[in-house]
Design a protein around this motif. Structure first.
Motif, PDB file in Angstrom:
ATOM      1  N   GLU A   1       0.852  -1.184   0.000  1.00 60.11           N
ATOM      2  CA  GLU A   1       0.000   0.000   0.000  1.00 60.11           C
ATOM      3  C   GLU A   1       0.891   1.238   0.000  1.00 60.11           C
ATOM      4  N   ALA A   2       0.547   2.212  -0.831  1.00 62.62           N
ATOM      5  CA  ALA A   2       1.318   3.454  -0.879  1.00 62.62           C
ATOM      6  C   ALA A   2       0.354   4.625  -0.789  1.00 62.62           C
ATOM      7  N   TYR A   3       0.707   5.606   0.014  1.00 61.01           N
ATOM      8  CA  TYR A   3      -0.161   6.777   0.118  1.00 61.01           C
ATOM      9  C   TYR A   3       0.625   8.043   0.430  1.00 61.01           C
ATOM     10  N   THR A   4       0.101   9.147  -0.053  1.00 58.97           N
ATOM     11  CA  THR A   4       0.657  10.458   0.262  1.00 58.97           C
ATOM     12  C   THR A   4      -0.281  11.100   1.278  1.00 58.97           C
ATOM     13  N   GLY A   5       0.201  12.122   1.970  1.00 67.26           N
ATOM     14  CA  GLY A   5      -0.632  12.767   2.968  1.00 67.26           C
ATOM     15  C   GLY A   5      -0.168  14.187   3.238  1.00 67.26           C
ATOM     16  N   ASP A   6      -0.990  14.920   3.976  1.00 66.65           N
ATOM     17  CA  ASP A   6      -0.611  16.301   4.284  1.00 66.65           C
ATOM     18  C   ASP A   6      -0.035  16.406   5.699  1.00 66.65           C
ATOM     19  N   TRP A   7       0.938  15.548   5.981  1.00 73.12           N
ATOM     20  CA  TRP A   7       1.601  15.609   7.283  1.00 73.12           C
ATOM     21  C   TRP A   7       2.309  16.955   7.434  1.00 73.12           C
ATOM     22  N   LYS A   8       2.355  17.414   8.662  1.00 76.69           N
ATOM     23  CA  LYS A   8       3.097  18.656   8.914  1.00 76.69           C
ATOM     24  C   LYS A   8       4.562  18.321   9.186  1.00 76.69           C
TER      25      LYS A   8
ATOM     26  N   THR B   1       9.052  10.187  10.887  1.00 73.51           N
ATOM     27  CA  THR B   1       8.704   8.864  10.369  1.00 73.51           C
ATOM     28  C   THR B   1       7.685   8.177  11.265  1.00 73.51           C
ATOM     29  N   ALA B   2       7.880   8.291  12.577  1.00 75.79           N
ATOM     30  CA  ALA B   2       6.928   7.719  13.535  1.00 75.79           C
ATOM     31  C   ALA B   2       5.559   8.387  13.372  1.00 75.79           C
ATOM     32  N   ASN B   3       5.546   9.700  13.208  1.00 82.61           N
ATOM     33  CA  ASN B   3       4.290  10.428  13.000  1.00 82.61           C
ATOM     34  C   ASN B   3       3.529   9.898  11.789  1.00 82.61           C
ATOM     35  N   ALA B   4       4.254   9.696  10.706  1.00 83.72           N
ATOM     36  CA  ALA B   4       3.606   9.323   9.449  1.00 83.72           C
ATOM     37  C   ALA B   4       3.115   7.876   9.464  1.00 83.72           C
ATOM     38  N   THR B   5       3.821   6.995  10.170  1.00 85.12           N
ATOM     39  CA  THR B   5       3.457   5.576  10.156  1.00 85.12           C
ATOM     40  C   THR B   5       2.537   5.193  11.305  1.00 85.12           C
TER      41      THR B   5
ATOM     42  N   ARG C   1       8.308   2.132   4.325  1.00 85.23           N
ATOM     43  CA  ARG C   1       9.302   2.981   3.679  1.00 85.23           C
ATOM     44  C   ARG C   1       8.677   4.372   3.672  1.00 85.23           C
ATOM     45  N   VAL C   2       9.367   5.339   4.256  1.00 86.21           N
ATOM     46  CA  VAL C   2       8.797   6.679   4.367  1.00 86.21           C
ATOM     47  C   VAL C   2       9.682   7.685   3.626  1.00 86.21           C
TER      48      VAL C   2
ATOM     49  N   VAL D   1      11.928  21.013   4.822  1.00 82.60           N
ATOM     50  CA  VAL D   1      11.290  22.304   4.579  1.00 82.60           C
ATOM     51  C   VAL D   1      12.066  23.347   5.377  1.00 82.60           C
ATOM     52  N   ASP D   2      12.670  24.306   4.682  1.00 84.19           N
ATOM     53  CA  ASP D   2      13.532  25.285   5.348  1.00 84.19           C
ATOM     54  C   ASP D   2      12.850  25.949   6.529  1.00 84.19           C
ATOM     55  N   ASN D   3      13.586  25.995   7.640  1.00 83.46           N
ATOM     56  CA  ASN D   3      13.140  26.632   8.892  1.00 83.46           C
ATOM     57  C   ASN D   3      11.922  25.962   9.524  1.00 83.46           C
ATOM     58  N   GLN D   4      11.458  24.865   8.936  1.00 80.11           N
ATOM     59  CA  GLN D   4      10.329  24.143   9.535  1.00 80.11           C
ATOM     60  C   GLN D   4      10.709  22.741   9.973  1.00 80.11           C
ATOM     61  N   GLY D   5      11.430  22.012   9.104  1.00 75.27           N
ATOM     62  CA  GLY D   5      11.869  20.677   9.491  1.00 75.27           C
ATOM     63  C   GLY D   5      11.508  19.613   8.466  1.00 75.27           C
ATOM     64  N   TRP D   6      11.646  18.354   8.907  1.00 75.81           N
ATOM     65  CA  TRP D   6      11.392  17.217   8.026  1.00 75.81           C
ATOM     66  C   TRP D   6       9.900  16.959   7.899  1.00 75.81           C
ATOM     67  N   GLN D   7       9.449  16.817   6.663  1.00 72.71           N
ATOM     68  CA  GLN D   7       8.029  16.583   6.381  1.00 72.71           C
ATOM     69  C   GLN D   7       7.862  15.265   5.627  1.00 72.71           C
ATOM     70  N   PRO D   8       7.090  14.324   6.202  1.00 71.45           N
ATOM     71  CA  PRO D   8       6.786  13.092   5.463  1.00 71.45           C
ATOM     72  C   PRO D   8       5.932  13.439   4.247  1.00 71.45           C
ATOM     73  N   ILE D   9       6.250  12.856   3.092  1.00 68.07           N
ATOM     74  CA  ILE D   9       5.436  13.130   1.913  1.00 68.07           C
ATOM     75  C   ILE D   9       4.776  11.873   1.347  1.00 68.07           C
ATOM     76  N   LYS D  10       5.361  10.711   1.645  1.00 69.10           N
ATOM     77  CA  LYS D  10       4.756   9.467   1.152  1.00 69.10           C
ATOM     78  C   LYS D  10       5.133   8.323   2.077  1.00 69.10           C
TER      79      LYS D  10
END
Length: 121
Positions: free
Chosen positions: A23-30, A58-62, A96-97, A102-111
């Motif tokens: 299963e693969a999905y994208t999301g609007d994680w912050k 990665t923990a947030n996204a999964t 697999r994440v 994102v500059d000045n914000q941090g790492w953002q999960p995209i898929k």
């Protein structure tokens, strides 16, 4: 136990990268809030601020528990992008994440891709 995030994330299915993906999905994680400022170069060393923040994102996204999550592999996937392969301790859930910086914000999960089996152990 899956941690309930305080806000629900809108996800949508996308094309798997390879045949190991169920299963693969994208999301609007912050992005996970970063302690880092200024120009950013990813530090892949264990224990680095990047690795700490990548793990959290990665923990947030999964939905895996960060303290019980195994990081098998974190690799560069282009300018300001990484792919992390992680699982729960029993290796019953393997992911697999894909993340971007994102500059000045941090790492953002995209898929997120759920894997049939851990291909990095």
């Amino acid at each position: 136990a899956e941690s309930e995030s305080s806000e629900s994330v809108e996800t949508k299915e996308t094309e798997p990268t390879d045949e190991n993906v169920t299963e693969a999905y994208t999301g609007d994680w912050k992005p996970v809030e970063t302690q880092q400022e200024g120009e950013h170069t990813t530090n892949f060393n264990d224990g680095s601020q990047d690795r700490i923040e990548i793990k959290k994102a990665t923990a947030n996204a999964t939905g895996l528990d960060e303290s019980a999550m195994i990081e098998w592999w974190v690799e560069n996937s282009g300018e300001g992008q990484v792919v992390a392969t992680v699982s729960d301790t029993g290796q019953t859930k393997n992911y697999r994440v894909y993340l971007k910086w994102v500059d000045n914000q941090g790492w953002q999960p995209i898929k997120v891709e759920q894997l049939k089996e851990n291909d990095k152990n």
